[in-house]
Design a protein around this motif. Structure first.
Motif, mmCIF file in Angstrom:
data_model
loop_
_atom_site.group_PDB
_atom_site.id
_atom_site.type_symbol
_atom_site.label_atom_id
_atom_site.label_comp_id
_atom_site.label_asym_id
_atom_site.label_seq_id
_atom_site.Cartn_x
_atom_site.Cartn_y
_atom_site.Cartn_z
ATOM 1 N N ASN A 119 9.649 0.980 -7.088
ATOM 2 C CA ASN A 119 9.708 0.734 -8.411
ATOM 3 C C ASN A 119 9.567 -0.340 -9.109
ATOM 4 N N ALA A 120 8.920 -0.983 -8.880
ATOM 5 C CA ALA A 120 8.321 -2.458 -9.442
ATOM 6 C C ALA A 120 7.291 -2.118 -10.395
ATOM 7 N N ILE A 121 6.043 -1.097 -9.870
ATOM 8 C CA ILE A 121 5.107 -0.378 -10.505
ATOM 9 C C ILE A 121 6.354 0.667 -11.926
ATOM 10 N N ARG A 122 6.519 1.577 -11.221
ATOM 11 C CA ARG A 122 7.110 1.783 -12.147
ATOM 12 C C ARG A 122 8.007 1.514 -13.287
ATOM 13 N N GLN A 123 8.340 0.057 -13.000
ATOM 14 C CA GLN A 123 8.824 -0.395 -14.210
ATOM 15 C C GLN A 123 7.537 -1.141 -15.529
ATOM 16 N N ALA A 124 6.648 -1.628 -14.366
ATOM 17 C CA ALA A 124 5.930 -2.156 -15.332
ATOM 18 C C ALA A 124 4.943 -0.765 -16.107
ATOM 19 N N ASP A 125 4.646 0.233 -15.337
ATOM 20 C CA ASP A 125 4.307 1.598 -15.690
ATOM 21 C C ASP A 125 5.167 1.884 -17.157
ATOM 22 N N ASN A 126 6.716 1.478 -17.430
ATOM 23 C CA ASN A 126 7.549 1.863 -18.177
ATOM 24 C C ASN A 126 7.272 0.907 -19.948
ATOM 25 N N PHE A 127 7.123 -0.649 -18.887
ATOM 26 C CA PHE A 127 7.170 -1.803 -19.561
ATOM 27 C C PHE A 127 5.829 -1.606 -20.913
ATOM 28 N N ALA A 128 4.461 -0.782 -20.084
ATOM 29 C CA ALA A 128 3.537 -0.936 -20.741
ATOM 30 C C ALA A 128 3.772 0.495 -21.719
ATOM 31 N N LYS A 129 4.223 1.416 -21.717
ATOM 32 C CA LYS A 129 4.318 2.674 -22.671
ATOM 33 C C LYS A 129 5.464 2.511 -22.927
ATOM 34 N N LYS A 130 6.006 1.578 -23.174
ATOM 35 C CA LYS A 130 7.142 1.412 -24.277
ATOM 36 C C LYS A 130 6.364 0.154 -25.379
ATOM 37 N N ASN A 131 5.684 -0.183 -25.026
ATOM 38 C CA ASN A 131 5.019 -1.320 -26.182
ATOM 39 C C ASN A 131 6.057 -2.153 -26.539
ATOM 40 N N VAL A 132 6.455 -2.747 -25.464
ATOM 41 C CA VAL A 132 7.583 -4.213 -25.569
ATOM 42 C C VAL A 132 7.287 -5.532 -26.545
ATOM 43 N N ILE A 133 6.145 -5.236 -25.484
ATOM 44 C CA ILE A 133 5.468 -6.479 -25.836
ATOM 45 C C ILE A 133 4.931 -6.367 -27.611
ATOM 46 N N GLY A 134 4.586 -5.310 -28.504
ATOM 47 C CA GLY A 134 3.973 -5.042 -29.309
ATOM 48 C C GLY A 134 5.661 -5.860 -30.166
ATOM 49 N N GLU A 135 6.430 -4.663 -29.680
ATOM 50 C CA GLU A 135 7.693 -5.268 -31.068
ATOM 51 C C GLU A 135 8.156 -6.645 -30.750
ATOM 52 N N ILE A 136 8.142 -7.790 -29.373
ATOM 53 C CA ILE A 136 8.075 -8.536 -28.782
ATOM 54 C C ILE A 136 7.554 -9.472 -30.147
ATOM 55 N N THR A 137 6.355 -9.132 -29.997
ATOM 56 C CA THR A 137 5.040 -10.107 -30.987
ATOM 57 C C THR A 137 5.844 -10.010 -32.727
ATOM 58 N N LYS A 138 5.986 -8.460 -33.549
ATOM 59 C CA LYS A 138 6.224 -8.585 -34.507
ATOM 60 C C LYS A 138 7.487 -9.143 -35.282
ATOM 61 N N THR A 139 8.679 -9.241 -33.642
ATOM 62 C CA THR A 139 9.469 -9.519 -34.440
ATOM 63 C C THR A 139 9.539 -11.546 -34.864
ATOM 64 N N ILE A 140 8.620 -11.578 -33.573
ATOM 65 C CA ILE A 140 8.303 -13.645 -33.684
ATOM 66 C C ILE A 140 7.614 -14.003 -34.441
ATOM 67 N N ILE A 185 0.969 -1.351 0.259
ATOM 68 C CA ILE A 185 -0.143 -0.059 -0.099
ATOM 69 C C ILE A 185 0.956 1.042 0.259
ATOM 70 N N LYS A 186 1.383 1.209 0.971
ATOM 71 C CA LYS A 186 3.139 2.138 0.455
ATOM 72 C C LYS A 186 3.248 2.654 -0.305
ATOM 73 N N GLY A 187 4.395 1.902 -1.171
ATOM 74 C CA GLY A 187 4.856 2.030 -2.675
ATOM 75 C C GLY A 187 3.616 1.780 -3.699
ATOM 76 N N SER A 188 2.708 1.428 -2.904
ATOM 77 C CA SER A 188 1.400 1.907 -4.020
ATOM 78 C C SER A 188 0.918 3.551 -3.823
#
Length: 337
Positions: free
Chosen positions: A305-326, A18-21
């Protein structure tokens, strides 16, 4: 961005979650959805003077324990905080998910609830580890004890996309963990993986011996989950050993304490680089939506920092890039017959 967080995952839940959130809402501008017993979350926040502004709650009365069978997240404990959070992620109730709960349950739950990226057989845990030159990603850090060569190729693709999108490393150098630098070394897994990685759409830089990893010559390290988990735990253990030894050396007498003062800035920088709470967690790569596994002993800073990491992960569309490459790789392999 809306980040879903398992409020009852980890040793220090729910208070530190809760504090981190709350810190993330204030400093990152994200919305947070906490999953767990609503009455306990509300009472904990009230008792500790934590504002829940920008934070909503999805009620989930049970918790999956680290001693429970991972598959229980799908059936017997499908109403636990982790499962409820993953269902919300799958249904579009948020952009990413964070949990410090059972690793096994998270891998199973994410695989069957949030689903995998098409073309990825198994997801992989991808911790970020410090090196002499910065950071490297280890894949797999322990999700898959046994792997096939084609799995390691996909680990390399996913890791390369993440390191380029999130850490800004152009053409990340990929290394294959092995017992020697020569392409003739290793088991059948390493021999065939080497051959396939040479033809894969990644910057494959060859075999990587364990002693080379801290030097930072590689940005992404691929291996099976058994070997990867051994590498990860040894890395963490050596970090603790070195930190304790350094502390003893610099607090052993007047001369040592003076030296410590002179080196204080560098010591703080080193400590920060080695501190797992600075990274937040390990991405679970291969899942169709961003999932972050936070350390079981995470404090508020680590959850932030885990939430910050998740936020960046979603914003940068990493999954879209992975999907396209695979998809491109699979089309290429298919065309070869």
């Amino acid at each position: 961005m809306k980040i879903i967080v398992d409020a009852f995952g980890g040793d220090n839940a729910p208070l530190e979650v809760i504090k981190g959130s709350a810190m993330a809402v204030e400093n990152l501008g994200v919305e947070v959805v906490l999953c767990g017993d609503e009455s306990v979350i509300m009472q904990t926040a009230k008792e500790n003077g934590i504002s829940l502004s920008g934070i909503s709650v999805i009620d989930a009365k049970t918790v999956i324990d680290i001693h429970d069978e991972p598959s229980m997240v799908l059936k017997e404990k499908s109403d636990c905080s982790m499962a409820v959070g993953l269902k919300a992620l799958a249904d579009g109730g948020g952009d990413a998910f964070v949990s410090a709960g059972s690793t096994g349950a998270l891998v199973v739950g994410a695989t069957f609830i949030a689903k995998r990226i098409k073309g990825v057989k198994r997801p992989a845990l991808a911790p970020i580890l410090p090196t002499k030159k910065g950071y490297m990603m280890l894949m797999d850090g322990g999700a898959n004890v046994d792997c096939r060569p084609e799995m390691l190729v996909r680990f390399a693709i996913m890791g390369s996309c993440y390191m380029e999108k999130i850490l800004g490393i152009k053409s990340p150098r990929v290394g294959l963990v092995n017992v020697g630098a020569e392409d003739s070394k290793g088991r059948e897994l390493e021999l065939e993986s080497y051959r396939q990685l040479m033809e894969a759409p990644v910057n494959f830089a060859g075999n990587a011996e364990a002693r080379e990893l801290p030097e930072g010559e590689f940005d992404v390290i691929v291996t099976d989950g058994f070997t990867g988990n051994v590498v990860l735990k040894l890395y963490e253990g050596m970090g603790l050993f070195f930190g304790h030894t350094l502390k003893e050396m610099l607090t052993g007498g007047i001369g040592s304490k003076i030296a410590a003062l002179l080196l204080l800035k560098k010591i703080k920088a080193f400590k920060k680089q080695m501190d797992y709470t600075e990274q937040g967690g390990a991405a679970l790569m291969g899942i169709s939506k961003p999932v972050i596994k936070a350390h079981g002993s995470s404090n508020a800073k680590a959850f932030y920092n885990a939430i910050r990491q998740a936020d960046n992960f979603a914003k940068k569309n990493v999954i879209g890039e992975i999907t396209k490459t695979i998809e491109s790789l699979d089309e290429s392999l298919s065309s070869r017959g």
